[in-house]
Design an enzyme around this catalytic site. Structure first.
Site, PDB file in Angstrom:
ATOM      1  N   MET A 156      10.621  -6.919   4.337  1.00 16.57           N
ATOM      2  CA  MET A 156      10.709  -7.622   5.618  1.00 16.57           C
ATOM      3  C   MET A 156      12.063  -8.264   5.915  1.00 16.57           C
ATOM      4  SD  MET A 156       7.876  -6.836   6.838  1.00 16.57           S
ATOM      5  CE  MET A 156       7.732  -7.844   8.312  1.00 16.57           C
TER       6      MET A 156
ATOM      7  N   SER B  63       0.841  -1.214   0.000  1.00 16.54           N
ATOM      8  CA  SER B  63       0.000   0.000   0.000  1.00 16.54           C
ATOM      9  C   SER B  63       0.874   1.262   0.000  1.00 16.54           C
ATOM     10  CB  SER B  63      -0.978   0.003   1.184  1.00 16.54           C
ATOM     11  OG  SER B  63      -0.302   0.170   2.398  1.00 16.54           O
TER      12      SER B  63
ATOM     13  N   ASN C 165      13.262   4.352   4.881  1.00 17.07           N
ATOM     14  CA  ASN C 165      12.288   3.346   5.315  1.00 17.07           C
ATOM     15  C   ASN C 165      11.105   4.038   5.974  1.00 17.07           C
ATOM     16  OD1 ASN C 165      11.289   0.706   6.040  1.00 17.07           O
ATOM     17  ND2 ASN C 165      12.033   1.059   8.124  1.00 17.07           N
TER      18      ASN C 165
ATOM     19  N   HIS D  75       8.280   3.417   8.969  1.00 14.86           N
ATOM     20  CA  HIS D  75       8.091   2.568  10.151  1.00 14.86           C
ATOM     21  C   HIS D  75       6.807   2.998  10.870  1.00 14.86           C
ATOM     22  CE1 HIS D  75       9.323  -0.012  13.454  1.00 14.86           C
ATOM     23  NE2 HIS D  75       8.950   0.963  14.276  1.00 14.86           N
TER      24      HIS D  75
ATOM     25  N   ASP E 197      20.322   3.161   8.571  1.00 19.95           N
ATOM     26  CA  ASP E 197      21.737   2.974   8.901  1.00 19.95           C
ATOM     27  C   ASP E 197      21.934   1.503   9.267  1.00 19.95           C
ATOM     28  OD1 ASP E 197      20.805   2.675  11.434  1.00 19.95           O
ATOM     29  OD2 ASP E 197      21.702   4.519  12.225  1.00 19.95           O
TER      30      ASP E 197
HETATM   31  C1  GRF Z   1       3.734  -0.617   6.810  1.00 14.71           C
HETATM   32  O1  GRF Z   1       3.011  -0.509   8.003  1.00 14.71           O
HETATM   33  C2  GRF Z   1       5.135  -0.079   6.971  1.00 14.71           C
HETATM   34  O2  GRF Z   1       5.204   0.972   7.863  1.00 14.71           O
HETATM   35  C3  GRF Z   1       5.882  -1.267   7.515  1.00 14.71           C
HETATM   36  O3  GRF Z   1       5.332  -2.376   6.839  1.00 14.71           O
HETATM   37  C4  GRF Z   1       4.002  -2.073   6.425  1.00 14.71           C
HETATM   38  C5  GRF Z   1       3.966  -2.291   4.953  1.00 14.71           C
HETATM   39  O4  GRF Z   1       2.686  -2.104   4.412  1.00 14.71           O
HETATM   40  N1  GRF Z   1       7.303  -1.105   7.351  1.00 14.71           N
HETATM   41  P1  GRF Z   1       2.491  -2.018   2.841  1.00 14.71           P
HETATM   42  O5  GRF Z   1       3.115  -3.285   2.248  1.00 14.71           O
HETATM   43  O6  GRF Z   1       3.156  -0.788   2.348  1.00 14.71           O
HETATM   44  O7  GRF Z   1       1.008  -1.985   2.642  1.00 14.71           O
END
Ligand code: GRF
Length: 200
Positions: free
Chosen positions: A92, A13, A109, A111, A143
């Site tokens: 991931m 997303s 990134n 988060h 980092d």
């Molecule tokens: C999001 O909540 C992002 O912050 C985290 O992983 C999730 C990924 O969601 N790192 P998407 O695949 O972008 O829908």
């Protein structure tokens, strides 16, 4: 024009929010996606890329015994595209320090928590369990630590009394979709400078 590589593992997303802002929003004429790379062949992100005519590549992490070999493929693909910025969007896998060094200050990134609170995984649940009254999301440079790099943008959302992990995650995600393209816009416009730990 800032050339992006987006690294994904799942639903995408955040990838979609970047695509949308490039097609008709704040990133129009400022950024383009050169390549989407997924470590997961089943990631819905790959469908999203295809729908928008964006080149994608699967480097299946399960097929490699050696992380260095796995990452070498990704590094090569990114270098071949002359990418300016690598955006992790629900990617991931932890990046090795070799990878981070190769693209110093060129990886960002998103988060789903207000760093430095709640780094790592399942952080919406951790925020609920801890009982914080506010959480949010953070875009930061990557980092060699886990979610420790200089912070570019943050947004705060309230944690409500009747929140579940799902409702809080949805409230945070709505903000993620705004601040990730916004951080990229600032970088594309050359507004972002790293001074020590601070992003000015
Ligand atoms: C999001 O909540 C992002 O912050 C985290 O992983 C999730 C990924 O969601 N790192 P998407 O695949 O972008 O829908």
């Amino acid at each position: 024009m800032l050339k992006l590589a987006i690294l994904v593992s799942g639903r995408g997303s955040n990838l979609q929010s970047i695509i949308d802002q490039i097609e008709s929003g704040i990133l129009k004429g400022k950024a383009q996606i050169a390549l989407v790379i997924s470590n997961n062949p089943q990631a819905y992100s790959l469908e999203r890329a295809k729908k928008h005519g964006i080149e994608s590549l699967v480097v299946d992490s399960d097929k490699f015994k050696d992380k260095a070999q796995y990452e070498a493929q990704i590094i090569l693909a990114i270098k071949q595209k002359n990418v300016d910025l690598i955006c992790l969007a629900g990617y991931m896998k932890l990046l090795s320090s070799e990878f981070v060094k190769t693209f110093k200050h060129k990886i960002i990134n998103i988060h789903p928590a207000l760093l430095p609170a709640f780094p790592g995984l399942h952080v919406q649940k951790k925020a609920l369990d801890y009982g914080v009254k506010f959480s949010g999301c953070t875009v930061h440079f990557v980092d060699e630590g886990c979610d420790t790099g200089p912070i570019i943008v943050q947004t705060v959302v309230p944690v409500l009394a009747n929140d579940t992990e799902e409702t809080l995650s949805a409230r945070i995600l709505e903000q993620e979709h705004k601040i990730y393209p916004e951080a990229i816009r600032r970088i594309a416009e050359g507004q972002v400078k790293i001074v020590g730990r601070r992003v000015m």
